[in-house]
Design an enzyme around this catalytic site. Sequence first.
Site, PDB file in Angstrom:
ATOM      1  N   LYS A 203       9.330 -11.129 -22.999  1.00 41.73           N
ATOM      2  CA  LYS A 203       8.634 -12.396 -22.672  1.00 41.73           C
ATOM      3  C   LYS A 203       8.660 -12.386 -21.076  1.00 41.73           C
ATOM      4  O   LYS A 203       7.520 -12.723 -20.573  1.00 41.73           O
ATOM      5  CB  LYS A 203       9.344 -13.645 -23.461  1.00 41.73           C
ATOM      6  CG  LYS A 203       9.236 -14.798 -22.697  1.00 41.73           C
ATOM      7  CD  LYS A 203       7.577 -15.193 -22.913  1.00 41.73           C
ATOM      8  CE  LYS A 203       7.074 -16.401 -21.893  1.00 41.73           C
ATOM      9  NZ  LYS A 203       6.948 -17.676 -22.519  1.00 41.73           N
ATOM     10  N   CYS A 257       5.497 -21.515 -15.920  1.00 46.59           N
ATOM     11  CA  CYS A 257       5.968 -20.107 -16.513  1.00 46.59           C
ATOM     12  C   CYS A 257       5.820 -18.965 -15.707  1.00 46.59           C
ATOM     13  O   CYS A 257       6.433 -18.221 -15.201  1.00 46.59           O
ATOM     14  CB  CYS A 257       5.165 -19.932 -17.721  1.00 46.59           C
ATOM     15  SG  CYS A 257       5.358 -21.104 -19.066  1.00 46.59           S
TER      16      CYS A 257
HETATM   17  N1  SAJ Z   1      -4.685 -17.677 -13.063  1.00 49.42           N
HETATM   18  C1  SAJ Z   1      -5.507 -17.177 -11.895  1.00 49.42           C
HETATM   19  N2  SAJ Z   1      -6.353 -15.857 -12.350  1.00 49.42           N
HETATM   20  C2  SAJ Z   1      -6.688 -15.453 -13.378  1.00 49.42           C
HETATM   21  C3  SAJ Z   1      -5.822 -16.120 -14.568  1.00 49.42           C
HETATM   22  C4  SAJ Z   1      -4.805 -17.166 -14.288  1.00 49.42           C
HETATM   23  O1  SAJ Z   1      -5.547 -17.402 -10.563  1.00 49.42           O
HETATM   24  O2  SAJ Z   1      -7.181 -14.549 -13.669  1.00 49.42           O
HETATM   25  C5  SAJ Z   1      -4.006 -18.679 -12.643  1.00 49.42           C
HETATM   26  C6  SAJ Z   1      -4.184 -20.066 -13.366  1.00 49.42           C
HETATM   27  O3  SAJ Z   1      -5.111 -20.640 -12.366  1.00 49.42           O
HETATM   28  C7  SAJ Z   1      -2.873 -20.747 -13.327  1.00 49.42           C
HETATM   29  C8  SAJ Z   1      -1.977 -19.625 -13.452  1.00 49.42           C
HETATM   30  O4  SAJ Z   1      -2.581 -18.365 -13.129  1.00 49.42           O
HETATM   31  O5  SAJ Z   1      -2.628 -21.405 -12.292  1.00 49.42           O
HETATM   32  C9  SAJ Z   1      -1.532 -19.447 -14.797  1.00 49.42           C
HETATM   33  O6  SAJ Z   1      -2.255 -19.683 -16.069  1.00 49.42           O
HETATM   34  P1  SAJ Z   1      -2.426 -18.724 -17.332  1.00 49.42           P
HETATM   35  O7  SAJ Z   1      -3.519 -19.313 -18.088  1.00 49.42           O
HETATM   36  O8  SAJ Z   1      -2.634 -17.312 -16.769  1.00 49.42           O
HETATM   37  O9  SAJ Z   1      -1.014 -18.959 -18.149  1.00 49.42           O
HETATM   38  P2  SAJ Z   1      -0.171 -20.194 -18.311  1.00 49.42           P
HETATM   39  O10 SAJ Z   1       1.096 -20.297 -17.377  1.00 49.42           O
HETATM   40  O11 SAJ Z   1      -0.720 -21.408 -18.516  1.00 49.42           O
HETATM   41  O12 SAJ Z   1       0.745 -19.588 -19.879  1.00 49.42           O
HETATM   42  C10 SAJ Z   1       1.222 -18.351 -19.652  1.00 49.42           C
HETATM   43  C11 SAJ Z   1       0.699 -17.381 -20.668  1.00 49.42           C
HETATM   44  N3  SAJ Z   1       1.477 -15.899 -20.551  1.00 49.42           N
HETATM   45  C12 SAJ Z   1       0.434 -14.763 -20.524  1.00 49.42           C
HETATM   46  O13 SAJ Z   1      -0.703 -15.215 -20.722  1.00 49.42           O
HETATM   47  C13 SAJ Z   1       1.100 -13.706 -20.411  1.00 49.42           C
HETATM   48  C14 SAJ Z   1       1.381 -17.875 -22.216  1.00 49.42           C
HETATM   49  O14 SAJ Z   1       0.960 -17.037 -23.015  1.00 49.42           O
HETATM   50  C15 SAJ Z   1       2.763 -18.303 -22.236  1.00 49.42           C
HETATM   51  O15 SAJ Z   1       3.082 -18.495 -23.341  1.00 49.42           O
HETATM   52  C16 SAJ Z   1       3.121 -19.158 -21.027  1.00 49.42           C
HETATM   53  O16 SAJ Z   1       2.680 -18.518 -19.789  1.00 49.42           O
HETATM   54  C17 SAJ Z   1       4.755 -19.405 -21.034  1.00 49.42           C
HETATM   55  O17 SAJ Z   1       4.994 -20.705 -21.703  1.00 49.42           O
HETATM   56  O18 SAJ Z   1       5.353 -18.594 -20.680  1.00 49.42           O
END
Ligand code: SAJ
Length: 405
Positions: A203, A257
């Site tokens: 994870k 996360c």
């Molecule tokens: N972000 C970027 N660029 C990108 C993608 C995301 O800047 O290309 C930023 C987003 O704006 C945000 C952050 O990253 O600020 C995180 O967003 P996210 O959509 O990547 O992830 P979370 O935090 O909403 O959810 C993640 C997910 N993990 C993965 O995709 C590996 C989710 O599946 C997990 O269950 C969750 O963390 C968790 O609870 O751990």
Amino acid sequence: MDKVCVVGLGYVGLPTASLLANKGFQVQGVDVNPRIVDTINRGEIHIHEPDLDVLVTSAVNSGNLTASLSPTSADVFILAVPTPFQDGYVPDISYIEAATHAIAPYLESGNLVILESTSPVGTTEAISDWLRELRPDIEADAIYIAHCPERVLPGQILKELIVNDRIVGGINPASTAKAAAFYQQFVTGEIVPTQARTAELSKLTENAFRDVNIAFANELSLICQGLQIDVWELRELANRHPRVNILQPGPGVGGHCIAVDPWFIVHSAPEQALLIRTAREVNDSKPDQIVNQVKAATAEFQHPVIACLGLAYKANIDDLRESPAVEIVRELVRESVGHLLAVEPHIPSLPASLDSWGNIQLVELDMALQKADIIVLLVDHQVFKDIDREQLQGKTVIDTRGIWR
Ligand code: SAJ
């Protein structure tokens, strides 16, 4: 059907509890916050997640879901409590320890305890050790203990709870098998068995992988700024290669996360986790870079009005936790950079961390667009993507998400 006790009714615990209740399980939801317990018992919700309100109302109305401040006896106990870090990025597993203490008096031989909280390696074994001390009257092997990390994406939680593959790692093969059989009852994705420690690191690895990849995009955005190259065009060009897939640069990485979990790996392996640590540092440096960009833009104006569009940590949700947008706006407010307007259509009022400064207003989008000299786009919400470009004419625009290219 099994009776299930879910400890922690947040973004993971509440959807899980209400899903199980709607599938016919008898579910006791437990939270230490009386306001949350009361809200849920009224069939209402305290967090925003698409369709969760309907699911919780129907779970409570069916009589299968009740919330309370302390656990009761059950066949399956699911721990879904937060695992933040303390100063120095040291993992804080005290909520898991407290939840373990809370369920201990209700445990009986044959029960299954599942840890869903994202946890540093060794936490599931720690639960087993704590329970052995707390309940010496129960034979060690008679309680089944497994880690099954939650992997749901905020905004798509209800779908992903069912369709995502689940990793199930027990403290012994019997625990793995028992936990796998439990998830088999409501998950359509594949249930993949492993050991507890591997499940924990898997994870953390998923989120660290994403963090490192976002850091690559963010570092590129800084390189491009210096070289006066449009990072969005660069990304599109490079991504035409069949084996290149650069993620989106942005104002930083938020949420509870991805900005947290990689530190658990760094803490467990500080000598080896060099890239993972650097990625965290690159992503954490982005908000400051944006603040500097905004400050530089104000030089052209005598009394600049600055509209900050978006406060959530990512698009189309209301979640402000660890949001880089909030961090940026807070710094602008703290340094009194211009007259500040904030737009966040998903919240009714400003969070206290911003409101207490008094020199910022939460306003409607139209008003912000009308009044602003400088527009800082911080979150790629759909409403901002839909803005008529005419409304941006003559304004200084800092688009941290590349939506208006
Ligand atoms: N972000 C970027 N660029 C990108 C993608 C995301 O800047 O290309 C930023 C987003 O704006 C945000 C952050 O990253 O600020 C995180 O967003 P996210 O959509 O990547 O992830 P979370 O935090 O909403 O959810 C993640 C997910 N993990 C993965 O995709 C590996 C989710 O599946 C997990 O269950 C969750 O963390 C968790 O609870 O751990």
